[in-house]
Design an enzyme around this catalytic site. Structure first.
Site, PDB file in Angstrom:
ATOM      1  N   SER A 261      59.781  64.906   8.396  1.00  0.00           N
ATOM      2  CA  SER A 261      61.285  65.352   8.073  1.00  0.00           C
ATOM      3  C   SER A 261      62.423  64.048   8.699  1.00  0.00           C
ATOM      4  O   SER A 261      61.652  62.592   8.790  1.00  0.00           O
ATOM      5  CB  SER A 261      61.267  66.426   9.570  1.00  0.00           C
ATOM      6  OG  SER A 261      62.734  66.139  10.424  1.00  0.00           O
TER       7      SER A 261
ATOM      8  N   TYR B 117      60.705  67.859  18.879  1.00  0.00           N
ATOM      9  CA  TYR B 117      60.910  68.150  17.287  1.00  0.00           C
ATOM     10  C   TYR B 117      60.101  66.473  16.687  1.00  0.00           C
ATOM     11  O   TYR B 117      58.941  66.370  15.465  1.00  0.00           O
ATOM     12  CB  TYR B 117      61.825  68.759  16.735  1.00  0.00           C
ATOM     13  CG  TYR B 117      61.740  68.392  15.178  1.00  0.00           C
ATOM     14  CD1 TYR B 117      60.255  69.700  14.841  1.00  0.00           C
ATOM     15  CD2 TYR B 117      62.328  68.632  14.043  1.00  0.00           C
ATOM     16  CE1 TYR B 117      60.441  69.922  13.571  1.00  0.00           C
ATOM     17  CE2 TYR B 117      62.527  68.295  12.752  1.00  0.00           C
ATOM     18  CZ  TYR B 117      61.532  69.426  12.653  1.00  0.00           C
ATOM     19  OH  TYR B 117      61.134  69.756  11.027  1.00  0.00           O
TER      20      TYR B 117
END
Length: 332
Positions: free
Chosen positions: A142, A167
């Site tokens: 990501s 995350y």
């Protein structure tokens, strides 16, 4: 090829599954169909690939009614025993690992979900690839791994050791775990740092879906940091058209590689909202709020390395991408 696609009921996983089937690959798709967002959307994606909700039993393979080469299994990544059986019972040429507990904000209140899925689950994927000699593992990282970096555009040569959320920390952990397995066992791995993917069948917790829904319902848009943010919004077709050649071609020089996948052209949140308004024929009601915890001001992908591998091809414009999403949204 025979490809394992994890997260095949998810946004990117669904589109990749369709693309692989259309070019003639055999696909085994897995997904735990959790309730992080509306499961109705996940079942609707599965229905598009010929998998009915009624036919799904946890751990049991379901054959598609539309594609003879597609089998779906409802399965959690951290179910170690069944993941072991999955790899043992199949002969995969490649694995495209897209399943994860997503979302920056959700990680502030439900951290354990990220450890269970993104750490334990990824470990099970790596072990399957090691034991059963998978030729190539492509996995979703990501843009959030860049965290508090200030240097733009974001390049894979930069350090990415200041995550702004759990995350992001789990995604960076995945890259490090993949590096260890590539180094120790020679497993070819490719980590893809996705930049704000959007388009038809997208996630309801993402900006485009949230903004469109609010404008349609005449509700106030929550615009964080008073709108003073930019994102490298990347249309789903551009993502898939880059994943396919990357999946087919692991690096010939180094078993471990990390690549950015983004349009390479950030736009402001206000300009993005304006495009939605234009397509809906309605004006947004803005509710300006301060920056959220875990968020960053701007994302911008340096795609030089990606284009050296995949070639330089046109990217879908924001105008076209938003228009296609709104057309889908109105029919869904």
């Amino acid at each position: 090829m025979k490809v394992l696609v994890t997260g095949s009921a998810g946004f990117i996983g669904f589109h990749l599954t369709v693309a692989l089937l259309l070019r003639g690959d055999e696909v085994i798709g897995i997904d735990n169909i959790n309730d992080y967002y509306e499961v109705s959307l996940k079942y609707a994606r599965l229905a598009e690939t010929g998998i009915s909700k009624e036919s799904i039993v946890y751990g049991a393979p379901t054959r598609s009614s539309r594609h003879a080469q597609y089998t779906f299994i409802k399965l959690a990544l951290n179910d170690r025993r069944r993941m072991e059986l999955l790899f043992a019972g199949q002969t995969f040429d490649a694995v495209c690992h897209l399943a994860a507990q997503a979302g920056v904000r959700y990680s502030l209140t439900n951290p354990q979900a990220y450890i269970d899925s993104n750490i334990y689950g990824f470990m099970n994927i790596l072990e399957g690839c090691r034991k059963y000699q998978i030729k190539h593992l492509v996995y979703a990282s990501s843009s959030s791994v860049y965290g508090l970096n200030k240097e733009l555009p974001f390049s894979t040569t930069q350090a990415a050791d200041r995550p702004a959320s759990l995350y992001a920390a789990t995604k960076k952990s995945n890259e490090l775990m993949a590096h260890a397995y590539s180094h120790l066992f020679g497993i070819p791995t490719t980590g893809l740092r996705f930049f704000t993917v959007y388009g038809p069948w997208g996630r309801p917790d993402m900006a485009l879906f949230l903004f469109t829904r609010a404008i349609e319902k005449r509700e106030a848009l929550k615009v964080f940091n008073y709108g003073l943010m930019k994102r490298d919004f990347t249309y789903i077709d551009d993502i898939i058209s880059r994943i396919l050649p990357l999946l087919d071609s692991p690096s010939a020089t180094d078993p471990y590689r990390i690549l950015n996948i983004g349009r390479g052209k950030p736009i402001s949140l206000f300009d993005f909202i304006t495009e939605i308004e234009k397509n809906l024929g309605k004006k947004a009601i803005h509710q300006h709020l301060p920056m959220q915890d875990g968020d960053v001001l701007e994302t911008w992908a340096d795609v030089t390395q990606l284009e050296l591998i995949c070639g330089r091809h046109p990217w879908v414009s924001t105008e076209e991408g938003v228009r296609k999403f709104i057309e889908w949204y109105k029919t869904y």
